[in-house]
Design a protein around this motif. Sequence first.
Motif, PDB file in Angstrom:
ATOM      1  N   SER A 211       0.916  -1.364   0.063  1.00 54.38           N
ATOM      2  CA  SER A 211       0.043   0.069  -0.400  1.00 54.38           C
ATOM      3  C   SER A 211       1.371   1.533  -0.249  1.00 54.38           C
ATOM      4  CB  SER A 211      -1.006  -0.144   1.485  1.00 54.38           C
ATOM      5  OG  SER A 211      -1.925  -1.179   1.168  1.00 54.38           O
TER       6      SER A 211
ATOM      7  N   ASP B 104      -9.120  -7.276   1.652  1.00 54.33           N
ATOM      8  CA  ASP B 104      -9.554  -5.668   2.487  1.00 54.33           C
ATOM      9  C   ASP B 104      -9.871  -6.898   4.039  1.00 54.33           C
ATOM     10  OD1 ASP B 104      -8.525  -4.438   0.742  1.00 54.33           O
ATOM     11  OD2 ASP B 104     -10.073  -3.819   0.112  1.00 54.33           O
TER      12      ASP B 104
ATOM     13  N   GLN C 259      -6.439  -8.433   5.526  1.00 53.03           N
ATOM     14  CA  GLN C 259      -5.819  -7.373   5.715  1.00 53.03           C
ATOM     15  C   GLN C 259      -6.046  -6.321   7.297  1.00 53.03           C
ATOM     16  OE1 GLN C 259      -4.877  -4.841   2.536  1.00 53.03           O
ATOM     17  NE2 GLN C 259      -5.159  -5.962   1.211  1.00 53.03           N
TER      18      GLN C 259
END
Length: 260
Positions: free
Chosen positions: A103, A219, A222
């Motif tokens: 990211s 997501d 994560q």
Amino acid sequence: MASQLPSAVPVLACAGVPIAALEMNEAVTWCVDTAQSLSGDSAGLDVHLCNTYTLALADDDHEFRALLNRAALNLADGTPVVWANRLLHKDANPPRSRVRGPSLFVNVLAAGQTAQIKHYLLGSTPETLEAMQREIAQRFPEALLVGTDSPPFRELTEAERLDQRDRIKSSGAQIVWVGLGTPKQDVEAAALAHSLPVIAIAVGAAFDFVAGTVEEAPDWMQRSGTEWIHRFAQEPGRLWQRYLVGGPRFVKAVITRRNR
């Protein structure tokens, strides 16, 4: 020698390693602003994305721990690193979220478009680098990618190392993204920062994720600290030691080094 961490950046010790107390947006700003400030006679800076495996290795390896202690910036890449710092440093109000390497990579690419930051990719295979270049061109059309290099999977000769440094220097790169696997990429990032006026960022699996050669975790995994389960399921033969051995070693290091 690489510059030391600027005093304006707060640092918290985790498993004996100084971790910058920065959120993602702050880390992105640090990278872009610092890259803009570099000049030909600047000292280089090395940035390391630290997860449980990184810190477990540092606990067992004095030289690797010393490398991280000398680094310009260590960021909390692993959710357990964030949890540990929030437990150990409650009064400091540590960040609630990690600075995930992949990211950080895409966010700096995005933010660096306006600032015209020049990027260089070092690591992985020629096929992965080609796929990355296509993806970067599509997602970040104004990002300046000034060079790529896929070094052999062995120790470089001195001549090869000098040639590699010359290629990076000639490219005018300000940020060199290093994807060679831990701890090799950390050693290389530190060496680059020692010899070139660049920010060298050891960025882990970002190359494979951006290129699409390895599938990213959802997501929610994560965010919840369970991304490792997804990674382990994909590559159990390569990653079993990282998670099944490195995890407990990280916990041990956090406990035994909490007052050091």
